[in-house]
Design a protein around this motif. Structure first.
Motif, PDB file in Angstrom:
ATOM      1  N   ASP A  88      18.680 -10.319  -6.263  1.00 16.45           N
ATOM      2  CA  ASP A  88      19.906 -10.394  -7.058  1.00 16.45           C
ATOM      3  C   ASP A  88      20.321  -9.044  -7.610  1.00 16.45           C
ATOM      4  O   ASP A  88      21.497  -8.841  -7.948  1.00 16.45           O
ATOM      5  N   PHE A  89      19.394  -8.095  -7.727  1.00 14.61           N
ATOM      6  CA  PHE A  89      19.669  -6.846  -8.422  1.00 14.61           C
ATOM      7  C   PHE A  89      19.327  -5.594  -7.629  1.00 14.61           C
ATOM      8  O   PHE A  89      19.735  -4.494  -8.023  1.00 14.61           O
ATOM      9  N   VAL A  90      18.572  -5.720  -6.558  1.00 19.09           N
ATOM     10  CA  VAL A  90      18.113  -4.561  -5.798  1.00 19.09           C
ATOM     11  C   VAL A  90      18.908  -4.462  -4.502  1.00 19.09           C
ATOM     12  O   VAL A  90      18.940  -5.402  -3.707  1.00 19.09           O
ATOM     13  N   ARG A  91      19.549  -3.317  -4.298  1.00 20.69           N
ATOM     14  CA  ARG A  91      20.391  -3.111  -3.118  1.00 20.69           C
ATOM     15  C   ARG A  91      19.762  -2.041  -2.217  1.00 20.69           C
ATOM     16  O   ARG A  91      19.851  -0.844  -2.510  1.00 20.69           O
ATOM     17  N   PRO A  92      19.128  -2.444  -1.119  1.00 19.57           N
ATOM     18  CA  PRO A  92      18.534  -1.454  -0.208  1.00 19.57           C
ATOM     19  C   PRO A  92      19.613  -0.566   0.416  1.00 19.57           C
ATOM     20  O   PRO A  92      20.726  -1.012   0.705  1.00 19.57           O
ATOM     21  N   THR A  93      19.271   0.692   0.639  1.00 21.15           N
ATOM     22  CA  THR A  93      20.197   1.640   1.258  1.00 21.15           C
ATOM     23  C   THR A  93      20.027   1.723   2.766  1.00 21.15           C
ATOM     24  O   THR A  93      20.798   2.418   3.432  1.00 21.15           O
ATOM     25  N   GLY A  94      18.994   1.055   3.306  1.00 18.57           N
ATOM     26  CA  GLY A  94      18.685   1.200   4.728  1.00 18.57           C
ATOM     27  C   GLY A  94      17.797   2.397   5.024  1.00 18.57           C
ATOM     28  O   GLY A  94      17.516   2.694   6.186  1.00 18.57           O
ATOM     29  N   ILE A  95      17.340   3.077   3.981  1.00 14.10           N
ATOM     30  CA  ILE A  95      16.468   4.242   4.131  1.00 14.10           C
ATOM     31  C   ILE A  95      15.081   3.892   3.603  1.00 14.10           C
ATOM     32  O   ILE A  95      14.947   3.176   2.606  1.00 14.10           O
ATOM     33  N   HIS A  96      14.055   4.382   4.301  1.00 16.38           N
ATOM     34  CA  HIS A  96      12.673   4.141   3.885  1.00 16.38           C
ATOM     35  C   HIS A  96      11.946   5.477   3.738  1.00 16.38           C
ATOM     36  O   HIS A  96      12.269   6.458   4.422  1.00 16.38           O
ATOM     37  N   VAL A  97      10.964   5.496   2.847  1.00 14.56           N
ATOM     38  CA  VAL A  97      10.176   6.695   2.574  1.00 14.56           C
ATOM     39  C   VAL A  97       8.700   6.350   2.686  1.00 14.56           C
ATOM     40  O   VAL A  97       8.248   5.343   2.129  1.00 14.56           O
ATOM     41  N   ALA A  98       7.965   7.193   3.412  1.00 14.59           N
ATOM     42  CA  ALA A  98       6.508   7.050   3.507  1.00 14.59           C
ATOM     43  C   ALA A  98       5.892   8.422   3.267  1.00 14.59           C
ATOM     44  O   ALA A  98       6.368   9.423   3.817  1.00 14.59           O
ATOM     45  N   THR A  99       4.846   8.484   2.447  1.00 17.69           N
ATOM     46  CA  THR A  99       4.218   9.773   2.142  1.00 17.69           C
ATOM     47  C   THR A  99       2.705   9.633   2.082  1.00 17.69           C
ATOM     48  O   THR A  99       2.171   8.558   1.817  1.00 17.69           O
ATOM     49  N   PHE A 118      -1.137  10.186   8.947  1.00 15.47           N
ATOM     50  CA  PHE A 118      -0.627   9.088   8.131  1.00 15.47           C
ATOM     51  C   PHE A 118      -1.352   7.783   8.454  1.00 15.47           C
ATOM     52  O   PHE A 118      -1.732   7.030   7.555  1.00 15.47           O
ATOM     53  N   ARG A 119      -1.550   7.526   9.743  1.00  9.82           N
ATOM     54  CA  ARG A 119      -2.222   6.281  10.130  1.00  9.82           C
ATOM     55  C   ARG A 119      -3.660   6.241   9.635  1.00  9.82           C
ATOM     56  O   ARG A 119      -4.186   5.177   9.307  1.00  9.82           O
ATOM     57  N   ALA A 120      -4.316   7.415   9.566  1.00  9.82           N
ATOM     58  CA  ALA A 120      -5.720   7.463   9.151  1.00  9.82           C
ATOM     59  C   ALA A 120      -5.887   7.455   7.636  1.00  9.82           C
ATOM     60  O   ALA A 120      -6.985   7.184   7.135  1.00  9.82           O
ATOM     61  N   ALA A 121      -4.820   7.743   6.890  1.00 11.21           N
ATOM     62  CA  ALA A 121      -4.931   7.884   5.439  1.00 11.21           C
ATOM     63  C   ALA A 121      -5.091   6.520   4.766  1.00 11.21           C
ATOM     64  O   ALA A 121      -4.499   5.526   5.189  1.00 11.21           O
ATOM     65  N   GLU A 122      -5.893   6.482   3.723  1.00  9.03           N
ATOM     66  CA  GLU A 122      -6.040   5.272   2.915  1.00  9.03           C
ATOM     67  C   GLU A 122      -5.078   5.256   1.744  1.00  9.03           C
ATOM     68  O   GLU A 122      -4.671   4.186   1.289  1.00  9.03           O
ATOM     69  N   ASP A 123      -4.724   6.422   1.246  1.00  9.97           N
ATOM     70  CA  ASP A 123      -3.859   6.526   0.075  1.00  9.97           C
ATOM     71  C   ASP A 123      -2.459   6.935   0.534  1.00  9.97           C
ATOM     72  O   ASP A 123      -2.179   8.112   0.741  1.00  9.97           O
ATOM     73  N   VAL A 124      -1.591   5.959   0.739  1.00 13.32           N
ATOM     74  CA  VAL A 124      -0.235   6.229   1.201  1.00 13.32           C
ATOM     75  C   VAL A 124       0.763   5.510   0.303  1.00 13.32           C
ATOM     76  O   VAL A 124       0.438   4.558  -0.403  1.00 13.32           O
ATOM     77  N   PHE A 125       1.979   6.016   0.334  1.00 19.57           N
ATOM     78  CA  PHE A 125       3.100   5.373  -0.351  1.00 19.57           C
ATOM     79  C   PHE A 125       4.131   4.986   0.693  1.00 19.57           C
ATOM     80  O   PHE A 125       4.412   5.753   1.608  1.00 19.57           O
ATOM     81  N   PHE A 126       4.703   3.804   0.553  1.00 23.14           N
ATOM     82  CA  PHE A 126       5.781   3.379   1.454  1.00 23.14           C
ATOM     83  C   PHE A 126       6.699   2.453   0.680  1.00 23.14           C
ATOM     84  O   PHE A 126       6.230   1.535  -0.018  1.00 23.14           O
ATOM     85  N   ASP A 127       8.013   2.673   0.804  1.00 25.58           N
ATOM     86  CA  ASP A 127       8.957   1.749   0.172  1.00 25.58           C
ATOM     87  C   ASP A 127      10.347   1.971   0.737  1.00 25.58           C
ATOM     88  O   ASP A 127      10.620   2.998   1.379  1.00 25.58           O
ATOM     89  N   ALA A 128      11.198   1.004   0.482  1.00 27.47           N
ATOM     90  CA  ALA A 128      12.606   1.128   0.805  1.00 27.47           C
ATOM     91  C   ALA A 128      13.311   1.868  -0.329  1.00 27.47           C
ATOM     92  O   ALA A 128      13.032   1.618  -1.503  1.00 27.47           O
ATOM     93  N   VAL A 129      14.201   2.780   0.008  1.00 34.09           N
ATOM     94  CA  VAL A 129      15.033   3.429  -0.999  1.00 34.09           C
ATOM     95  C   VAL A 129      16.121   2.438  -1.397  1.00 34.09           C
ATOM     96  O   VAL A 129      16.875   1.955  -0.545  1.00 34.09           O
ATOM     97  N   SER A 130      16.177   2.119  -2.672  1.00 37.68           N
ATOM     98  CA  SER A 130      17.082   1.067  -3.140  1.00 37.68           C
ATOM     99  C   SER A 130      17.723   1.475  -4.453  1.00 37.68           C
ATOM    100  O   SER A 130      17.209   2.311  -5.195  1.00 37.68           O
TER     101      SER A 130
END
Length: 363
Positions: free
Chosen positions: A168-179, A254-266
Motif C-alpha cells: 500500500d505504501f512502497v513503490r518499487p522503481t524497478g531497480i535493484h541493488v546488491a553489495t 558475490f556468490r561466495a560471500a556470506e555477508d551480502v545486501f540485496f533489495d529493491a530500490v523503492s
C-alpha cells in the motif's frame, strides 16, 4: 511528559533517536531483529542537515576515522576503457562519506549506555489505547510503552502492523541493488570505478583497508522476498550473465560471500507518518534515494522527532511537517538519479559519459 518509548530498529535512525531521547529525559528501548550489527549496503553520506546533529553528539572524529578514501569517480566503457573521470563533491566542514555499517555502529555506540537494546527480537503485535501501547515481542515478555517508533527500514514491521501491508505504501522503481565487501583493499584506494552496460552497473568502491562491489540494475522481479539470500544471488547472476570486463570474477565473489545486501530500490509514500501513539522515522517513513541521502535524512529526522517530543501535544504533526520539507525534494530527484546512474540504452550511456567529461571537475 511521555517517558517510555520503544524504537524498532537499531540502525541509523533508531540509534540516533535513542541517543537524543535519552538526553531529553526519556527512557528509550530499542528492539532489533538482528543478533548484532547488520550488513550495510553502499557507502552513505553524512551531509547537510545531519552535520549539526553528529557534531552535537561528539562523534565527528570517529566518523572521520571510518570515512571512505574516495576522491574520484572513473567511468568505464563496455570494453573496460576509461571514458571519463569526475572529482567527487568536496566535503564541507564535517561532512563525510562512510560505509553504512560503520555509521550505524558509531551511532549505536553513542546511544548504548543510555538506552536499553533488545537484540535478536522483534515486535509481533501492537495494541494501543489513549494512554499507551501494549507490545508483544517474539522473544521478550510483553510490555507497555507510552510511544512506539518504527525505525525499522524499508520493510518496516511497525508500519505493516500499525498502518497496513507494504504494497500500500512502497513503490518499487524497478531497480535493484546488491553489495558485498571484498575483505581486502581495493586496487585503486581513491577511485570509485563504475562500469556500465545498458540498464546495469557494477561499482567498485574503496573504503578504509578494504573495498566493496555493488551491482545496481534494472529488472522485473516477481514475488520479491527481501530475505531470500539464495534467490538474491541467482537474480544477480542472471542479470549479469554474459557481461564482460571483470564482472565474472566479481560475480564469483558475490556468490561466495556470506555477508551480502540485496533489495529493491523503492519509494515509501504514506499520507501520514503517525497513527495514535505510533510513528515512523527514517526509511520506514520515507525511503528516498539511490545516492546516499537517506542516512543524512534519517539522522536529521530522528533529531527532529526527539526535539518535537519535548512538547508532547502535537509533537508528531510538528515533526512530520518539518521533516517532509527535506524529504520531498529528494524523492522527486530519484528519477534523475536513476537516469544518470543507469542509462537504459547505449546512446544514453554515451550521452551521460560526454556530460561527465564536460562537467566541472570532469575530464
Amino acid at each position: 511528559m511521555t517517558k517510555n518509548v520503544l524504537i524498532s530498529g537499531a540502525g541509523v535512525a533508531g540509534s540516533t533517536l535513542a541517543y537524543w531521547l535519552a538526553r531529553n529525559g526519556f527512557k528509550p528501548t530499542v528492539v532489533e531483529r538482528s543478533a548484532g550489527r547488520r550488513s550495510s549496503g553502499n557507502p552513505v553520506d553524512v551531509r547537510g542537515p545531519a552535520v549539526p546533529v553528529v557534531q552535537a553528539m561528539g562523534i565527528v572524529p570517529r566518523l572521520r576515522d571510518a570515512a571512505t578514501t574516495s576522491r574520484r569517480i572513473r567511468l568505464l566503457a563496455g570494453d573496460g576503457r576509461q571514458v571519463a573521470t569526475v572529482r567527487m563533491p568536496s566535503n564541507k566542514g564535517d561532512e563525510v562519506e562512510i560505509p553504512r555499517d560503520d555509521l550505524a555502529g558509531i551511532l549505536y555506540e553513542a546511544a548504548r549506555d543510555d538506552a536499553e537494546f533488545l537484540f535478536d527480537d522483534t515486535i509481533t503485535e501492537l495494541r494501543q489505547d489513549g494512554d499507551g501501547v501494549d507490545v508483544t515481542f517474539g522473544r521478550a515478555a510483553p510490555r507497555r510503552f507510552d510511544l512506539v517508533v518504527g525505525a525499522d527500514g524499508l520493510h518496516s514491521t511497525v508500519r505493516r502492523i500499525a498502518f497496513g501491508p507494504e504494497h500500500d505504501f512502497v513503490r518499487p522503481t524497478g531497480i535493484h541493488v546488491a553489495t558485498t565487501s571484498f575483505g581486502e583493499p581495493a586496487d585503486h584506494p581513491e577511485d570509485v570505478i563504475l562500469y556500465n552496460t545498458p540498464g546495469r552497473l557494477v561499482g567498485i568502491h574503496p573504503s578504509r583497508g578494504t573495498g566493496g562491489v555493488a551491482f545496481i540494475f534494472r529488472a522485473e522481479v516477481d514475488g520479491f522476498d527481501h530475505r531470500d539470500l539464495v534467490r538474491h544471488k541467482r537474480i544477480v547472476a542472471e542479470a549479469y550473465a554474459g557481461v564482460g570486463w571483470r564482472v565474472p570474477e566479481l560475480l564469483d565473489r558475490f556468490r561466495a560471500a556470506e555477508d551480502v545486501f540485496f533489495d529493491a530500490v523503492s519509494l515509501v509514500d504514506l499520507p501520514s507518518w503517525s497513527a495514535g501513539r505510533i510513528t515512523l522515522v527514517g526509511d520506514a517513513a520515507s525511503c528516498v534515494s539511490l545516492l546516499g541521502d537517506g542516512s543524512s535524512l534519517a539522522i536529521a529526522g530522528a533529531h527532529t522527532l526527539a526535539d518535537a517530543l519535548l512538547a508532547p501535544a502535537g509533537a508528531f504533526a510538528r515533526y512530520e511537517t518539518a521533516h517532509r520539507r527535506l524529504v520531498r525534494p529528494k524523492q522527486r530527484a530519484v528519477g534523475l538519479s536513476a537516469a544518470l546512474l543507469l542509462p537504459r540504452t547505449r546512446l544514453g550511456l554515451a550521452t551521460r559519459n560526454l556530460a561527465a567529461r564536460l562537467w566541472p571537475g570532469g575530464r
